[in-house]
Write a protein that holds these residues in place. Sequence first.
Motif, PDB file in Angstrom:
ATOM      1  N   ASP A   1       0.652  -1.128  -0.018  1.00  0.00           N
ATOM      2  CA  ASP A   1       0.062  -0.113   0.121  1.00  0.00           C
ATOM      3  C   ASP A   1       1.002   1.357  -0.154  1.00  0.00           C
ATOM      4  O   ASP A   1       0.253   2.280  -0.120  1.00  0.00           O
ATOM      5  N   THR A   2       2.230   1.114   0.253  1.00  0.00           N
ATOM      6  CA  THR A   2       3.139   2.312   0.532  1.00  0.00           C
ATOM      7  C   THR A   2       3.791   2.319  -1.028  1.00  0.00           C
ATOM      8  O   THR A   2       4.554   1.465  -1.438  1.00  0.00           O
ATOM      9  N   PRO A   3       3.636   3.497  -1.642  1.00  0.00           N
ATOM     10  CA  PRO A   3       4.308   3.518  -3.086  1.00  0.00           C
ATOM     11  C   PRO A   3       5.951   3.932  -2.577  1.00  0.00           C
ATOM     12  O   PRO A   3       6.011   4.488  -1.540  1.00  0.00           O
ATOM     13  N   PRO A   4       6.876   3.877  -3.601  1.00  0.00           N
ATOM     14  CA  PRO A   4       8.312   4.020  -3.274  1.00  0.00           C
ATOM     15  C   PRO A   4       8.418   5.429  -2.944  1.00  0.00           C
ATOM     16  O   PRO A   4       7.762   6.497  -3.491  1.00  0.00           O
ATOM     17  N   VAL A   5       9.182   5.787  -2.302  1.00  0.00           N
ATOM     18  CA  VAL A   5       9.610   7.213  -1.775  1.00  0.00           C
ATOM     19  C   VAL A   5      10.565   7.607  -2.757  1.00  0.00           C
ATOM     20  O   VAL A   5      11.786   7.035  -2.723  1.00  0.00           O
ATOM     21  N   GLU A   6      10.413   8.838  -3.340  1.00  0.00           N
ATOM     22  CA  GLU A   6      11.413   9.364  -4.180  1.00  0.00           C
ATOM     23  C   GLU A   6      11.435  11.049  -3.935  1.00  0.00           C
ATOM     24  O   GLU A   6      10.768  11.847  -3.601  1.00  0.00           O
TER      25      GLU A   6
ATOM     26  N   VAL B   1      12.026  11.664   3.351  1.00  0.00           N
ATOM     27  CA  VAL B   1      12.922  10.909   2.402  1.00  0.00           C
ATOM     28  C   VAL B   1      13.923  10.498   3.523  1.00  0.00           C
ATOM     29  O   VAL B   1      14.218   9.341   3.288  1.00  0.00           O
ATOM     30  N   ILE B   2      14.551  11.305   4.159  1.00  0.00           N
ATOM     31  CA  ILE B   2      15.628  10.967   5.212  1.00  0.00           C
ATOM     32  C   ILE B   2      15.191  10.062   6.186  1.00  0.00           C
ATOM     33  O   ILE B   2      15.916   8.555   6.283  1.00  0.00           O
ATOM     34  N   ARG B   3      13.777  10.018   6.835  1.00  0.00           N
ATOM     35  CA  ARG B   3      13.414   9.191   7.657  1.00  0.00           C
ATOM     36  C   ARG B   3      13.279   7.741   6.863  1.00  0.00           C
ATOM     37  O   ARG B   3      13.324   6.648   7.544  1.00  0.00           O
ATOM     38  N   ALA B   4      12.720   7.622   5.368  1.00  0.00           N
ATOM     39  CA  ALA B   4      12.534   6.469   4.814  1.00  0.00           C
ATOM     40  C   ALA B   4      13.704   5.632   4.707  1.00  0.00           C
ATOM     41  O   ALA B   4      13.887   4.573   4.651  1.00  0.00           O
ATOM     42  N   VAL B   5      14.899   6.391   4.468  1.00  0.00           N
ATOM     43  CA  VAL B   5      16.095   5.940   4.358  1.00  0.00           C
ATOM     44  C   VAL B   5      16.548   5.142   5.465  1.00  0.00           C
ATOM     45  O   VAL B   5      17.182   3.825   5.536  1.00  0.00           O
ATOM     46  N   TYR B   6      16.507   5.950   6.742  1.00  0.00           N
ATOM     47  CA  TYR B   6      16.985   5.269   8.109  1.00  0.00           C
ATOM     48  C   TYR B   6      16.215   3.954   8.097  1.00  0.00           C
ATOM     49  O   TYR B   6      16.575   3.023   8.616  1.00  0.00           O
TER      50      TYR B   6
END
Length: 292
Positions: free
Chosen positions: A16-21, A34-39
């Motif tokens: 349900d979560t699309p890729p973060v770009e 984006v930073i939180r997604a990378v961590y």
Amino acid sequence: MAFGPASQLGVALFEDTPPVEMVPGCSEEEAEAVIRAVYRQILGNAYVMESERALVPESKFKRGELSVREFVRAVAKSDLYRSRFFETCPRYRYTELNFKHFLGRAPDGLEEMRAHSTILDNEGFEADIDSYIDSDEYQNAYGENIVPYYRGYKTQPGQNMVGFTHMFALLRGASSSDLKGSIAGKTPVLNKYVIQETPLPVIPPSGGSAGNGWSFQESPLASRTRLGAGAGEDGKVYRVEVTGYSSPGRVNKVSKFRRSNKVYFVPYNQLSQEYQRIHQQGGVIASITPVG
């Protein structure tokens, strides 16, 4: 909202979560997301204290001096990643987690594991990290500005059945942590199964009905042995449950699977062939479990 296999196997959140770009001209709030997604991806969903954050790379990333890929590299080479997943983990655990964190899948056989072991021995930790992030696979999957995400749990043409089942052994639900929340802890999850190219049972989440549980059960039994015709040379037989969706490439999108689920009993040595056949006919694998 995902239903069917995604919810049954605890990966609905990923579906349900699309890729973060990272897109040009994004706001500071979007850059923080984006930073939180990378961590979250690179550190295996483990908590990061403020004092542990890579503040200098973060600042460069916000100023546009680093792409997402280069920020991923900075986090992966940080003392935090090194201390959590390299210095305190057995080598095979470290390597299988690298595949999960950077390429979104399980290692595809012993040769891939050996290749990275050789890099570690000859060139060291940072060169090994680079070998994932500089790979053609990483570039083709994520490019410069998409945060890596889990891909190995999806049934898709050309994917090895063994790797598909191995991914579910590494991906224990959306709330698990590779640092503290894993059932295996710091013990390699795949190890001998990669070496022997042995598929593992795919067990639905605990917690009752589909979608209610987020952590996976450990299989109480390894693959049992059944003697008799069709059992295969290893005598291992697996129960494959298939959910039918629209058939790929058909105009009317009507699946040949009329019932909501079908079950097949497949000898070990025919698993990969059956996996491809199911996918080609529009079925989606919901679970793979050993039978006695």
